[in-house]
Design an enzyme around this catalytic site. Structure first.
Site, PDB file in Angstrom:
ATOM      1  N   ASP A   1      26.594  34.009  46.453  1.00 13.12           N
ATOM      2  CA  ASP A   1      27.085  35.297  45.965  1.00 13.12           C
ATOM      3  C   ASP A   1      26.709  36.353  47.003  1.00 13.12           C
ATOM      4  OD1 ASP A   1      27.408  37.765  44.719  1.00 13.12           O
ATOM      5  OD2 ASP A   1      26.890  36.992  42.736  1.00 13.12           O
TER       6      ASP A   1
ATOM      7  N   LYS B   1      31.954  45.958  43.615  1.00 11.71           N
ATOM      8  CA  LYS B   1      30.877  46.611  44.343  1.00 11.71           C
ATOM      9  C   LYS B   1      31.373  47.157  45.689  1.00 11.71           C
ATOM     10  CE  LYS B   1      28.546  45.149  40.805  1.00 11.71           C
ATOM     11  NZ  LYS B   1      27.841  43.867  40.778  1.00 11.71           N
TER      12      LYS B   1
ATOM     13  N   ARG C   1      50.820  35.861  36.875  1.00 11.44           N
ATOM     14  CA  ARG C   1      49.618  35.058  36.625  1.00 11.44           C
ATOM     15  C   ARG C   1      49.430  33.995  37.710  1.00 11.44           C
ATOM     16  NH1 ARG C   1      50.056  30.766  33.836  1.00 11.44           N
ATOM     17  NH2 ARG C   1      51.263  31.505  32.081  1.00 11.44           N
TER      18      ARG C   1
ATOM     19  N   TYR D   1      21.684  38.064  39.686  1.00 19.35           N
ATOM     20  CA  TYR D   1      22.258  39.142  38.877  1.00 19.35           C
ATOM     21  C   TYR D   1      22.179  38.773  37.387  1.00 19.35           C
ATOM     22  CZ  TYR D   1      25.973  41.879  36.743  1.00 19.35           C
ATOM     23  OH  TYR D   1      26.696  42.690  35.907  1.00 19.35           O
TER      24      TYR D   1
HETATM   25  C1  LIG Z   1      27.839  42.835  39.728  1.00 12.49           C
HETATM   26  C2  LIG Z   1      27.507  41.510  40.233  1.00 12.49           C
HETATM   27  C3  LIG Z   1      28.170  40.382  39.749  1.00 12.49           C
HETATM   28  C4  LIG Z   1      29.183  40.450  38.645  1.00 12.49           C
HETATM   29  O1  LIG Z   1      30.334  41.130  39.042  1.00 12.49           O
HETATM   30  P1  LIG Z   1      31.292  41.857  37.979  1.00 12.49           P
HETATM   31  O2  LIG Z   1      32.397  42.350  38.820  1.00 12.49           O
HETATM   32  O3  LIG Z   1      30.470  42.937  37.340  1.00 12.49           O
HETATM   33  O4  LIG Z   1      31.696  40.831  36.978  1.00 12.49           O
HETATM   34  C5  LIG Z   1      27.834  39.158  40.293  1.00 12.49           C
HETATM   35  N1  LIG Z   1      26.895  39.039  41.260  1.00 12.49           N
HETATM   36  C6  LIG Z   1      26.232  40.107  41.743  1.00 12.49           C
HETATM   37  C7  LIG Z   1      25.205  39.915  42.811  1.00 12.49           C
HETATM   38  C8  LIG Z   1      26.507  41.375  41.240  1.00 12.49           C
HETATM   39  O5  LIG Z   1      25.831  42.413  41.698  1.00 12.49           O
END
Ligand SMILES: *Cc1c(COP(=O)(O)O)cnc(C)c1O
Length: 398
Positions: free
Chosen positions: A175, A200, A46, A103
């Site tokens: 992000d 992603k 952790r 998102y």
């Molecule tokens: C998918 C996504 C998230 C969230 O990510 P997870 O791994 O699904 O929690 C945050 N920001 C963007 C732009 C995303 O496409």
């Protein structure tokens, strides 16, 4: 070292006497201590794990950061970012200033999680520096945006935002999930924190969930490290390994998907049943020029609008190659209706811009000719069936 080389050449297993060429999965919860009063480099997964540290170091290096922290998902990374900024700010009012198009899961957290923690959330159009400047009052402890945004591909000027945030003493978090560091490095443009859904492009195979925050030396880094241990939301070793496995091919995958996405966008923009295409690689996109200045490509995500909700649904349901699934950055191409899928949890947005006529595409590794043919067929079938049911004919493309 050039960027492609940097994706390959790295120390896969620092300190390992066997010198493995791939990073081992350190599937252990605990580590032997050197004595009752001292630990070695690690004591408990952790708090820290060698597989995770290799991924964190690599992501930090790719984004030009000093520190990386990997979390159990992109949303866990976003939540940790908010909490870290709040801890740096200390007691008192705390406002998150967030962009308009984000998102869907991020919006759910902003609207339904943070407010009950006493955090005020205000939304502003981060494309407009004057609007942001006015909104940056003394209570703002974090500014959060996407560029390009998901799913409307809107572009904000990171250099200007970074300057305004610095003047106001509020950290700027970007992000960067949509592009990955292969195409854009927000820290170099003026951001203080970069967030990724590792799920992603970074892991890149649609088989792992993870998140990351990258930042420079300082209070935010200390708080992120503290929270990762104190809250226990760090990414598990196997998922870290999947992230590392994906990174080696990041550049190849993104370049391939991006060139196909450009072809698909150029096909769609000429199609009579498509009213509008959102893709910063098209010269007419309102943010195209700005995007070219701050990024190395338009990426592989695009969205487009058709005449009505029924046609949009038929387009999505009559493709043969595009998988109907949320998320992006996997090997296979995906098609979705954001209003019912990734953005379904967003309250009161159905009739807004992210409306039921919007279709989102994530372009994968297939042959682009097959993708274009598949979309052509599905647009034909969708408008033919709408027409035969006497639905309104799609209006001319604007
Ligand atoms: C998918 C996504 C998230 C969230 O990510 P997870 O791994 O699904 O929690 C945050 N920001 C963007 C732009 C995303 O496409």
């Amino acid at each position: 070292m050039r960027r492609s080389t940097r994706l390959i050449v790295h120390d896969a297993a620092p300190g390992d006497p066997h010198r493995p060429t791939a990073t081992p999965i350190h599937q252990t919860a605990t580590f032997h201590q050197t004595s009752a009063v001292e630990t070695g480099s690690y004591d408990y997964t952790r708090s820290g794990n060698p597989t995770r540290h290799v991924l964190e170091r690599r992501l930090a290096q790719l984004e030009g950061a000093d520190h990386g922290f990997c979390f159990s998902s992109g949303l866990a990374a976003l939540e940790a970012t908010v909490q870290a900024a709040r801890r740096v700010r200390g007691p008192g009012p705390f406002t998150v200033l967030a962009g308009l198009d984000l998102y869907g899961g991020t919006l759910r957290m902003l609207e339904r999680v943070l407010p009950i923690q006493g955090i005020e959330v205000r939304r502003v159009d981060t494309r407009d520096p004057a609007v942001l400047r006015d909104a940056l009052d003394g209570s703002v402890g974090l500014v959060l945006c996407e560029t390009p945004t998901n799913p409307l591909l809107e572009i904000s000027d990171l250099g200007t935002l970074g300057k305004l945030c610095r003047e106001a003493g509020a950290p700027l978090a970007v992000d960067n999930s949509l592009l990955s560091p292969w195409l854009q490095c927000p820290l170099e443009l003026g951001a203080d924190l970069v967030i990724h859904s590792v799920t992603k492009h970074l892991a890149g195979h649609g088989d792992a969930t993870g998140g990351a925050v990258l930042c420079r030396e300082g209070g935010l880094a200390r708080e992120l490290g503290f929270l990762q241990n104190a809250v226990g939301n760090g990414l598990a070793p196997f998922e870290c390994w999947l992230g590392l496995r994906g990174l080696g091919t990041l550049g190849l995958r993104i370049e391939r998907a991006q060139s196909s996405a450009q072809r698909v966008a150029e096909f769609l923009v000429e199609h009579p049943d498509v009213q509008r295409v959102h893709y910063p690689g098209l010269p007419k996109h309102p943010g195209a020029e700005l995007h070219r200045r701050q990024a190395r490509g338009a990426g592989s995500i695009l969205s487009f609008e058709v005449a009505d909700a029924e046609t949009a649904r038929r387009v999505v349901e009559s493709t043969a190659l595009f998988v109907i699934a949320v998320s992006f950055g996997a090997l296979e191409s995906r098609i979705s209706l954001p209003v019912h899928m990734s953005h379904a949890s967003v309250k009161g947005r159905g009739e807004g811009v992210v409306g039921p006529r919007l279709v989102r595409l994530s372009i994968g590794m297939e042959d682009p000719d097959d993708l274009v043919e598949d979309l052509a067929g599905s647009l034909d079938r969708a408008s033919f069936r709408s027409a035969s049911k006497e639905a309104p004919r799609p209006a001319a493309r604007s």
